[in-house]
Structures are given as structure tokens and as C-alpha cells.
Design a protein around this motif. Structure first.
Motif, mmCIF file in Angstrom:
data_model
loop_
_atom_site.group_PDB
_atom_site.id
_atom_site.type_symbol
_atom_site.label_atom_id
_atom_site.label_comp_id
_atom_site.label_asym_id
_atom_site.label_seq_id
_atom_site.Cartn_x
_atom_site.Cartn_y
_atom_site.Cartn_z
ATOM 1 N N GLY A 1 35.157 42.724 37.613
ATOM 2 C CA GLY A 1 34.408 43.250 36.471
ATOM 3 C C GLY A 1 32.973 43.594 36.790
ATOM 4 O O GLY A 1 32.126 43.679 35.882
ATOM 5 N N VAL A 2 32.667 43.810 38.074
ATOM 6 C CA VAL A 2 31.317 44.200 38.482
ATOM 7 C C VAL A 2 31.189 45.717 38.417
ATOM 8 O O VAL A 2 32.091 46.450 38.843
ATOM 9 N N ASP A 3 30.074 46.192 37.874
ATOM 10 C CA ASP A 3 29.772 47.625 37.855
ATOM 11 C C ASP A 3 29.287 48.000 39.255
ATOM 12 O O ASP A 3 28.107 47.876 39.561
ATOM 13 N N ALA A 4 30.205 48.446 40.108
ATOM 14 C CA ALA A 4 29.870 48.727 41.505
ATOM 15 C C ALA A 4 29.565 50.200 41.697
ATOM 16 O O ALA A 4 30.286 51.069 41.211
ATOM 17 N N ARG A 5 28.491 50.479 42.420
ATOM 18 C CA ARG A 5 28.091 51.834 42.771
ATOM 19 C C ARG A 5 28.259 51.983 44.276
ATOM 20 O O ARG A 5 27.458 51.450 45.051
ATOM 21 N N TRP A 6 29.301 52.684 44.682
ATOM 22 C CA TRP A 6 29.663 52.767 46.082
ATOM 23 C C TRP A 6 29.175 54.061 46.718
ATOM 24 O O TRP A 6 29.280 55.135 46.126
ATOM 25 N N SER B 1 28.764 39.015 47.510
ATOM 26 C CA SER B 1 29.299 37.730 47.056
ATOM 27 C C SER B 1 28.399 37.082 46.008
ATOM 28 O O SER B 1 28.880 36.463 45.049
ATOM 29 N N ALA B 2 27.090 37.205 46.178
ATOM 30 C CA ALA B 2 26.165 36.649 45.186
ATOM 31 C C ALA B 2 26.368 37.289 43.825
ATOM 32 O O ALA B 2 26.365 36.607 42.783
ATOM 33 N N ILE B 3 26.576 38.592 43.800
ATOM 34 C CA ILE B 3 26.750 39.297 42.535
ATOM 35 C C ILE B 3 28.090 38.946 41.891
ATOM 36 O O ILE B 3 28.189 38.801 40.665
ATOM 37 N N VAL B 4 29.128 38.779 42.703
ATOM 38 C CA VAL B 4 30.416 38.339 42.153
ATOM 39 C C VAL B 4 30.272 36.976 41.487
ATOM 40 O O VAL B 4 30.820 36.733 40.399
ATOM 41 N N ALA B 5 29.531 36.065 42.107
ATOM 42 C CA ALA B 5 29.322 34.745 41.508
ATOM 43 C C ALA B 5 28.642 34.868 40.147
ATOM 44 O O ALA B 5 29.059 34.231 39.167
ATOM 45 N N CYS B 6 27.601 35.694 40.062
ATOM 46 C CA CYS B 6 26.911 35.885 38.783
ATOM 47 C C CYS B 6 27.864 36.400 37.714
ATOM 48 O O CYS B 6 27.818 35.979 36.548
ATOM 49 N N ARG B 7 28.719 37.321 38.096
ATOM 50 C CA ARG B 7 29.665 37.877 37.124
ATOM 51 C C ARG B 7 30.642 36.816 36.652
ATOM 52 O O ARG B 7 30.961 36.735 35.453
ATOM 53 N N ARG B 8 31.128 35.981 37.558
ATOM 54 C CA ARG B 8 32.070 34.925 37.157
ATOM 55 C C ARG B 8 31.425 33.926 36.211
ATOM 56 O O ARG B 8 32.111 33.312 35.382
ATOM 57 N N TRP B 9 30.119 33.746 36.322
ATOM 58 C CA TRP B 9 29.416 32.823 35.435
ATOM 59 C C TRP B 9 28.997 33.477 34.120
ATOM 60 O O TRP B 9 28.287 32.866 33.332
ATOM 61 N N GLY B 10 29.405 34.715 33.907
ATOM 62 C CA GLY B 10 29.213 35.334 32.597
ATOM 63 C C GLY B 10 28.077 36.329 32.498
ATOM 64 O O GLY B 10 27.843 36.872 31.402
ATOM 65 N N LEU B 11 27.360 36.588 33.583
ATOM 66 C CA LEU B 11 26.296 37.586 33.536
ATOM 67 C C LEU B 11 26.889 38.980 33.716
ATOM 68 O O LEU B 11 27.906 39.153 34.389
ATOM 69 N N SER B 12 26.245 39.979 33.133
ATOM 70 C CA SER B 12 26.596 41.351 33.465
ATOM 71 C C SER B 12 25.966 41.673 34.816
ATOM 72 O O SER B 12 24.842 41.258 35.102
ATOM 73 N N ALA B 13 26.713 42.387 35.669
ATOM 74 C CA ALA B 13 26.285 42.506 37.058
ATOM 75 C C ALA B 13 26.624 43.879 37.618
ATOM 76 O O ALA B 13 27.678 44.449 37.320
ATOM 77 N N LYS C 1 38.490 50.006 50.801
ATOM 78 C CA LYS C 1 39.307 49.982 49.589
ATOM 79 C C LYS C 1 39.432 48.566 49.047
ATOM 80 O O LYS C 1 39.399 48.342 47.829
ATOM 81 N N LEU C 2 39.559 47.588 49.962
ATOM 82 C CA LEU C 2 39.608 46.191 49.522
ATOM 83 C C LEU C 2 38.342 45.822 48.759
ATOM 84 O O LEU C 2 38.404 45.182 47.702
ATOM 85 N N GLN C 3 37.183 46.225 49.282
ATOM 86 C CA GLN C 3 35.927 45.921 48.606
ATOM 87 C C GLN C 3 35.892 46.538 47.204
ATOM 88 O O GLN C 3 35.504 45.882 46.233
ATOM 89 N N MET C 4 36.281 47.798 47.101
ATOM 90 C CA MET C 4 36.283 48.472 45.799
ATOM 91 C C MET C 4 37.234 47.798 44.825
ATOM 92 O O MET C 4 36.886 47.559 43.664
ATOM 93 N N ASP C 5 38.431 47.477 45.290
ATOM 94 C CA ASP C 5 39.422 46.846 44.414
ATOM 95 C C ASP C 5 38.943 45.491 43.926
ATOM 96 O O ASP C 5 39.113 45.142 42.745
ATOM 97 N N GLU C 6 38.335 44.713 44.817
ATOM 98 C CA GLU C 6 37.886 43.369 44.440
ATOM 99 C C GLU C 6 36.738 43.425 43.436
ATOM 100 O O GLU C 6 36.700 42.639 42.483
ATOM 101 N N MET C 7 35.798 44.333 43.637
ATOM 102 C CA MET C 7 34.704 44.458 42.668
ATOM 103 C C MET C 7 35.226 44.893 41.306
ATOM 104 O O MET C 7 34.773 44.411 40.264
ATOM 105 N N GLY C 8 36.207 45.803 41.297
ATOM 106 C CA GLY C 8 36.805 46.205 40.034
ATOM 107 C C GLY C 8 37.512 45.054 39.349
ATOM 108 O O GLY C 8 37.393 44.864 38.131
ATOM 109 N N ARG C 9 38.230 44.260 40.135
ATOM 110 C CA ARG C 9 38.945 43.110 39.566
ATOM 111 C C ARG C 9 37.990 42.074 38.991
ATOM 112 O O ARG C 9 38.285 41.437 37.976
#
Length: 333
Positions: free
Chosen positions: A86-91, A51-63, A76-84
């Protein structure tokens, strides 16, 4: 010069927990052996580092986010939400296993919550799950205190690259002391300092942890009362902001994301703590761990015009405690 196949540089990286929350809103908390009709039930993504990283991304940081899930619908929900987002997620996926899940009971009257959770040991992140290139090249790293061995590995790599390291600690998990050796900014729950040191009065353990682990800041979040921090010379108290709370889920997670944002923007510590308190407060105005992540403009508005809770420590008490803490180390206040 970039090496072939090198990952792009990113502002922030988070290594730690994600969770799928079923949020159950109740008119009041149930008494033992009673029945209560629920008001609503929703499934939403959450988790400390996630959640902290999603907040950073919404505020314009690359994350970038590094986490572990099971091969189930929650994963799958977690993966879909991170993709939506715009977070570079490594699962890392643990086959045949359930992702971390929580059932959160929210008292409609106060917004306070009780968390029931389950975490399969198979989805614990391990050092061998981690790749160094996921960490290096960033400007700040966030780790939480759950899977301490992998967090310490990430923090070691970050320290070697002079990347600033923020730690989110809510409990004294095994071997957390080895992780604390590498954390620059220790931002804990209000109960963690006592659990670590045995000292109940926060004015005593925060300097003690600072000295023992040679960090740059120790802080304890105080819920609606804000945050108390020790920077090696002075106590910094930032009272919380008064908002109409829907629930308090994720407030600490968003606080840590906001703290990362302030670090990357090179703000003063006072600015960073105030921004973090305002962002955390606004997150409480909507349901879910990420439901109330406010815009930068909304946070600025609350900082400029919002009402604050009364300080839990007086300026005189903080000044006296600062003198006592610095006297014990020989530092100048």
C-alpha cells in the motif's frame, strides 16, 4: 486550496535504495577454500529507504517511496511488493539494466550477516529523475547517503517546505558533506562518524558533526548495544533489547522507519529512540530485511517488559562528555 492534479499529502517520503536480497542461511560462516551445505535460500525485498518506508506504512502512516530499478524480475518484485504494502511508489526504470541485488550470508548461530552486493551505475537516482511534488506536502523525508546529489535535491525542497529530514548514512560516499548540510536528524552507522571526521571515540565526532552541519540531532546506531545520540546539550543513550536473533538484516533500516514514525507522532526524542531500538530488535527475530517488522502492540510490549543489554557508556561518563561538548560551544548543559 489543492491545485489540479496535485498529489495527496503523505506522512512520510523515502528517497533512496531498494534491493532484492537472496538470503543464504549457513550453519557457520565458511572458511577459505571450504565447502558448507546451506540450510536455506530465499529471495526477499530489502533496501535502506525502501524497507524503512514499508515499516511506516505497516504502522499506519501514509507513505511514498521514490526509487530506481532495472527492467528485470528483481525490479518487478520490488514494484509488486510496494503495491502489496500500500505504498505510493514512484518508480524510475533503467532499461536493459539489472536492479540492485544482494547475496546475504547469515550465520545461523549468531544471526550476523555478510553482504555481497552489486549495483549497476545506471540505476543510481539522479536529480533529473525527481519531481518536486513527490516530496512536498509530506511531514518527514528520509534520504540515504548513497546517491547524494538526488538526496540533496530532495532535502533542499523539503527544507524550503519546513519538512523534517532524516538521513541514513553508512559510508562516506562522494559529496556526502553537501547532503549533510540539509539533514536535520543524522542517524548513522557506528563507523560513519569516524569516517567523516577521523575521530574514533563517538563521544567526540557526534558533537563535532552537530556543530559543523547545524542539525537537530546526531546519532550512531550501535547494533545490539542500541543507539547513542547528541542533541546539542546532552548525550542520549538507549541500550538495545535482548531478543532471539534469526538475522540482523534490515535492523538499521527498520530503526530509521521507526524514527520517522516517532517524529510524525511528535514523541520526545527519548521515546522515539527507545521505540526505534525495540522495532529494530524485533525485526531481527525473523529472516529478511522486512521479515520481523513487528506490530505497534508487539513493540510496546518489548519496551515495557523486554530485557536490555548493559549500557556501553556509564551515566557519569556521558555527563562528563556532555559538559565537555557544551563547554566547547558555550552552550548550557
Amino acid at each position: 486550496m489543492n491545485q489540479p492534479n496535485a498529489l495527496p499529502r503523505t506522512d512520510v517520503v523515502g528517497v533512496g535504495i531498494n534491493a532484492t536480497d537472496t538470503i543464504i542461511r549457513l550453519p557457520h560462516f565458511p572458511a577459505l577454500d571450504s565447502k558448507v551445505e546451506l540450510l536455506s535460500a530465499e529471495v526477499k525485498p530489502g533496501g535502506q529507504a525502501a524497507s524503512a518506508i514499508v515499516a511506516c506504512r505497516r504502522w499506519g502512516l501514509s507513505a511514498r517511496y521514490v526509487g530506481k530499478i532495472g527492467d528485470d524480475a528483481a525490479g518487478k518484485l520490488q514494484m509488486d511488493e510496494m503495491g502489496r504494502e500500500g505504498v505510493d511508489a514512484r518508480w524510475i526504470t533503467a532499461p536493459g539494466c539489472m536492479s540492485q541485488s544482494s547475496y546475504i550470508l547469515v550465520d545461523e548461530t549468531s544471526g550476523e550477516r555478510t553482504v555481497l552486493w552489486k549495483r549497476d551505475p545506471k540505476i543510481a537516482l539522479r536529480p533529473e529523475d525527481l519531481k518536486r511534488e513527490w516530496i512536498t506536502g509530506s511531514r518527514a523525508l528520509l534520504v540515504d547517503g548513497h546517491d547524494t546529489a538526488v538526496a540533496a535535491q530532495a532535502a533542499r525542497w523539503a527544507r524550503e517546505e519546513n519538512i523534517r529530514i532524516v538521513g541514513d548514512f553508512d559510508n562516506r560516499y562522494p559529496h556526502v558533506e553537501a547532503l549533510l548540510e540539509y539533514v536535520d536528524f543524522i542517524i548513522a552507522s557506528k563507523d560513519f562518524p569516524e569516517r567523516l571526521t577521523g575521530e574514533k571515540n563517538l563521544l567526540e565526532p557526534l558533537p563535532k558533526i552537530f556543530r559543523e552541519f547545524k542539525c537537530r540531532l546526531t546519532a550512531a546506531t550501535l547494533g545490539r548495544a542500541g543507539v547513542l545520540a547528541w542533541d546539542g546539550k546532552n548525550f542520549l543513550l538507549c541500550p538495545g533489547f535482548v531478543v532471539p536473533a534469526a538475522d540482523t538484516i534490515g535492523a538499521g533500516d527498520i530503526f530509521h522507519g521507526a524514527f520517522l514514525y516517532g517524529l510524525v507522532r511528535n514523541w520526545t526524542m527519548e521515546e522515539t529512540l527507545e521505540f526505534s531500538c525495540a522495532a529494530a530488535a524485533l525485526n531481527c527475530t525473523a529472516p529478511g530485511a522486512r521479515g520481523g517488522i513487528a506490530s505497534l502492540e508487539q513493540i510496546a510490549g518489548l519496551r515495557a517488559n523486554g530485557k536490555r543489554f548493559e549500557p556501553v557508556y556509564s551515566p557519569e561518563l556521558l555527563a562528563e562528555a556532555s559538559r565537555a561538548a557544551t563547554a566547547s560551544t558555550g552552550a548550557k548543559p
